[in-house]
Design a protein around this motif. Structure first.
Motif: not given
Length: 65
Positions: A40-65
């Motif tokens: 699963a992947v998704a953008f944060d509707q309030n900012g430049p962040c996105a999240a991804a969930a995989g088999h071994a965990g989840a991550l949130v990052w700033d897509v502009d960095d």
């Protein structure tokens, strides 16, 4: 990123890519974090962040960095 027409997608190989949806070229960025297949992947509707969930965990990052 969604306001500017961005798109994010994950894959079975464990990578996540960010595209400019107004361009037919290659992804703007591709990330490989070692979380295994990305389910699963998704953008944060309030900012430049996105999240991804995989088999071994989840991550949130700033897509502009």
């Amino acid at each position: 990123m969604p306001e500017s027409g961005g798109s994010v997608a994950g894959g079975i190989a464990g990578s996540v890519a960010v595209w400019d949806a107004t361009d037919t070229g290659p992804p703007l960025r591709t990330f490989h974090w070692g979380v295994g297949p990305v389910y699963a992947v998704a953008f944060d509707q309030n900012g430049p962040c996105a999240a991804a969930a995989g088999h071994a965990g989840a991550l949130v990052w700033d897509v502009d960095d």
